[in-house]
Design an enzyme around this catalytic site. Structure first.
Site, short mmCIF file in Angstrom:
data_model
loop_
_atom_site.label_atom_id
_atom_site.label_comp_id
_atom_site.label_asym_id
_atom_site.label_seq_id
_atom_site.Cartn_x
_atom_site.Cartn_y
_atom_site.Cartn_z
N GLY A 1 0.78 -1.19 0.03
CA GLY A 1 -0.17 0.07 -0.07
C GLY A 1 0.67 1.10 -0.03
O GLY A 1 2.22 1.20 -0.43
N LEU B 1 0.49 3.63 -2.08
CA LEU B 1 0.80 3.53 -3.80
C LEU B 1 1.35 4.79 -4.10
O LEU B 1 1.00 5.98 -3.94
CB LEU B 1 -0.23 2.87 -4.29
N HIS C 1 4.55 1.50 -7.99
CA HIS C 1 3.22 0.46 -8.00
C HIS C 1 2.50 0.71 -9.31
O HIS C 1 1.95 -0.50 -9.97
CB HIS C 1 2.41 0.67 -6.71
N GLN D 1 11.93 -4.28 -9.60
CA GLN D 1 13.41 -4.76 -9.52
C GLN D 1 13.82 -3.77 -8.31
O GLN D 1 15.06 -3.89 -8.04
CB GLN D 1 13.92 -4.24 -10.87
N GLN E 1 14.63 -9.50 -3.15
CA GLN E 1 13.30 -9.97 -3.14
C GLN E 1 12.49 -10.88 -4.41
O GLN E 1 12.18 -11.82 -4.25
CB GLN E 1 12.30 -8.69 -2.73
N VAL F 1 10.90 2.74 -11.07
CA VAL F 1 10.47 4.05 -11.33
C VAL F 1 11.30 5.09 -10.45
O VAL F 1 11.36 4.77 -9.12
CB VAL F 1 9.08 4.31 -11.47
N SER G 1 9.53 5.23 -3.34
CA SER G 1 9.44 4.27 -2.18
C SER G 1 8.59 4.78 -1.05
O SER G 1 8.52 6.01 -0.88
CB SER G 1 10.75 3.91 -1.64
#
Ligand SMILES: Nc1ncnc2c1ncn2[C@@H]1O[C@H](COP(=O)(O)OP(=O)(O)OP(=O)(O)O)[C@@H](O)[C@H]1O
Ligand SMILES: CC(C)(CO)[C@@H](O)C(=O)[O-]
Ligand code: BAL
Length: 286
Positions: A31, A33, A37, A150, A155, A178, A187
């Site tokens: 979330g 966002l 995202h 990425q 992860q 992005v 982030s």
């Protein structure tokens, strides 16, 4: 776009889409966002007919003293953004819905080797928490494909291994990071930065770019390169957690002969931990 909060409703909605012959894509998130995202949702909608996103701040992947409690929760704004980006179904479960019997006895999924080192070293148990929740979400949604960023490079590697090792018939797509105009990777945690911290944060990407440029120019003394750029981070007021050059596929420390490299960084700016990475395929630049 429909929002559902229970596994039962999720399964019913996905079954309806499947019944209509639709190809299902899944975008898991925590979330708050942003455009990063949204790029994942856009990619999902290009590759499938029915896009499911999830928003779940997973306690199992946070260590003691980390930012679980203060992690931003902005459901209404997130719903609006998902709708605009072409998402069809949002799954936003409670902790009780995801872990009805509590977390202590929860079956865990662990991906050895790839989960060790880098973020795995400074966040013990983190990737087990991620692999466990992603496995549960995959079993709940049963998508044809899933899209990850990425930006969370380790992860993504862990999830690719998990799907391969557990024979899950899900295609994993990694989307490029992005960035803001000044290079800072978007982030949710950037929102914790003060204006002064936000002004110095782009040094994280600058350091990665400078290492990549030096390697492209033929520099192969990796320890010296790293030492020099760690100083840059410290001089800008950051506290580096790690700065490493690894093999992009295996994530083992890079040797001079390696051509497919990734430079990874994690650093604290105040109490905010920023991560970023730069993939450098020397054969692509040859
Ligand atoms: N800047 C970005 N570009 C592309 N994908 C991103 C970006 N930031 C996050 N993602 C991806 O979005 C998905 C959900 O990540 P998450 O909700 O943790 O967002 P985040 O902004 O990375 O938050 P955090 O501050 O927790 O790292 C992950 O697959 C992640 O890699
Ligand atoms: C993949 C994920 C949604 C699992 O909780 C999380 O680790 C994230 O947001 O990257
Ligand atoms: N984006 C990775 C999730 C986490 O930091 O917990």
């Amino acid at each position: 776009m429909n929002t559902v909060k229970t596994v039962r409703e999720l399964r019913a909605a996905v079954a309806r889409a499947r019944g209509e012959g639709k190809r299902i894509a899944f975008v898991p998130t925590m979330g708050n966002l942003h455009s990063g995202h949204m790029a994942l949702v856009t990619k999902a909608s290009q590759r499938a007919d029915f896009v499911v996103a999830s928003i779940f701040v997973n306690p199992l992947q946070f260590g003691a003293g980390e930012d679980l409690d203060k992690y931003p929760r902005t459901l209404a704004a997130d719903q609006e953004k998902l709708l605009q980006a072409g998402c069809h179904l949002l799954f936003a479960p409670s902790v009780e819905e995801m872990y009805p019997d509590g977390m202590a006895g929860q079956t865990r999924v662990s991906v050895p080797q790839l989960s060790e080192g880098l973020c795995g070293a400074s966040r013990p148990g983190h990737f087990e928490g991620v692999a466990t929740v992603v496995s549960k979400l995959f079993n709940m949604v049963q998508p044809d494909l899933a899209v990850f960023g990425q930006k969370d490079f380790q992860q993504l590697a862990v999830i690719r291994a998990l799907v391969h090792d557990l024979n899950m018939p899900i295609q994993i797509i990694g989307e490029p990071t992005v960035r803001a105009e000044d290079g800072l990777a978007l982030s949710s945690r950037n929102g914790f930065l003060s204006p002064d911290q936000r002004a110095v944060a782009p040094v994280v990407y600058r350091v990665l770019s400078q290492i990549a440029e030096a390697i492209k120019q033929g520099q192969r003394d990796y320890p010296a390169l790293i030492a020099e750029q760690l100083q840059q981070l410290e001089a800008a007021g950051l506290r580096p957690d790690y700065l490493e050059i690894r093999h992009a596929k295996t994530l083992r420390p890079a040797v001079n002969e390696d051509r497919d490299l990734v430079i990874l960084v994690a650093a604290f700016l105040g109490t905010t931990r920023l991560i970023d990475n730069l993939h450098l395929d020397l054969d692509a630049h040859a």
